[in-house]
Design an enzyme around this catalytic site. Structure first.
Site: not given
Length: 292
Positions: A97, A172, A240
Site C-alpha cells: 500500500t 485502495k 500511514k
C-alpha cells in the site's frame, strides 16, 4: 506453473508467498531479515535469496509487499534492487500500500526497461492473506494484468484491473477512506449503546442484520465490546495509509473532512500507547474521553 519471486515476508507477504508455493509455482523469497526467509523455506520449501536482485533473476513474476514508498524504491531501484536483474517481459506485481505517484514512477521505469509493472494493493488483512481470500485492486496494462491474474488467484478471492498505473493505489485509498469512517461510526454507536445501559452484544446482533450492517460490525463489533485489540490491522499502519490518502486528496482537490478527522483520532490512540492495537481501538479513545 510459473517461476516466481516474492519480496517482503511480513504478516501479509509470508502467507501470500506460501499460497503461491501451495499452488505449485516455483518460488524464491527475499526478506530484509533473513531469519524470516529461512523460516519460510523451512515451512514451505522453495528457495531464498540474499538480495532482491538475486530473487528477481530469472523470475517470470516478481511479487512485492513491503512497508511504504521508501521501502518499495529500495527493493526495486535501490542498491541490489530487483529492477537491476528482472527479465525482459517479466511482470512485477507490487502489493504494497503505497502512493499512486510511486506506482506511476516505477511503471515508467519498467516501460523504459522492457518489463511490466502492476500496482496491486490488497484488502482483507492478515486473516485474508492467511486464508487466501484477499481482494486485489490493480493498476497497469491489460495484457500484463491478464498474465498475472491467474497467478494472483492463488491468494485472492477477487482481483480486478481498475485502470492505468496508479489506479490500484487510488482504489485502495477509497477502501481506507470508507473503513476509517465506518470504524469511527461503529465506535460511537457501541459506546453510545453501552453508556445508555444496553447490552452491547445484543445491539450489535440485531442491527448487524439491518441497514447498519457491515464487515466491521460483523468482525469487530464483538471484540470492540470485549476490549480486545491485539490482532488485525494496526493503528500505525492505518495512519500511514491515511497519510497517503490525505496527500492524494490535496493533489486532486478532493474534500475528505471525515477522513482527516479520524486520522487525528488515530493519532490520539497512538498517544495512548495504542499504535499496535487493531484499528477498531478507536472506541478506546471514546471510553477515555467519557471517563475524564
Amino acid at each position: 506453473m510459473a517461476r516466481c519471486a516474492f519480496i517482503g515476508l511480513g504478516v501479509m507477504g509470508y502467507p501470500m508467498a506460501g499460497h503461491l508455493m501451495a499452488a505449485g509455482h516455483e518460488v524464491t523469497v527475499y526478506n530484509r531479515t533473513s531469519l524470516k526467509a529461512e523460516a519460510w523455506v523451512d515451512q514451505h520449501g522453495g528457495a531464498m535469496a540474499a538480495t532482491p536482485a538475486e530473487a528477481a533473476k530469472g523470475a517470470e513474476f516478481v511479487f512485492c509487499c513491503v512497508g511504504n514508498d521508501a521501502d518499495l524504491r529500495s527493493v526495486t531501484t535501490g542498491e541490489d534492487g530487483a529492477f537491476a536483474t528482472i527479465s525482459p517481459d517479466a511482470v512485477f506485481v507490487d502489493h504494497t500500500t503505497a502512493s499512486a505517484d510511486v506506482a506511476r514512477e516505477l511503471a515508467e521505469v519498467a516501460a523504459h526497461t522492457g518489463f511490466h509493472f502492476i500496482d496491486a494493493p490488497v484488502s482483507g488483512g492478515q486473516a485474508g492473506a492467511e486464508n487466501g481470500v484477499l481482494t486485489v485492486m490493480c493498476g497497469g496494462e491489460q495484457a500484463a494484468y491478464d498474465r498475472a491474474e491467474p497467478i494472483i488467484a492463488a491468494f485472492a478471492k477477487s482481483c480486478l484491473l481498475m485502470g492505468a498505473a496508479g489506479a490500484g493505489q487510488i482504489t485502495k485509498m477509497v477502501n481506507q477512506i470508507c473503513i476509517a469512517g465506518l470504524v469511527q461510526a461503529l465506535s460511537e454507536g457501541i459506546n453510545f449503546a453501552q453508556k445508555a445501559g444496553l447490552d452491547g452484544h445484543a445491539v450489535v446482533d440485531v442491527i448487524s442484520k439491518g441497514a447498519a450492517g457491515s464487515w466491521q460490525m460483523e468482525n469487530r463489533g464483538g471484540t470492540m465490546l470485549d476490549g480486545k485489540f491485539d490482532y488485525g490491522f494496526a493503528v500505525d499502519w492505518m495512519r500511514k495509509d491515511l497519510g497517503i490518502v490525505l496527500d492524494e486528496a490535496r493533489n486532486i482537490g478532493a474534500s475528505v473532512p471525515i477522513t482527516a478527522t479520524v486520522d487525528q483520532f488515530y493519532q490520539d490512540v497512538q498517544n495512548m500507547g495504542g499504535g499496535r492495537w487493531d484499528t477498531s481501538s478507536l472506541i478506546q479513545r471514546l471510553r477515555r474521553l467519557d471517563s475524564e
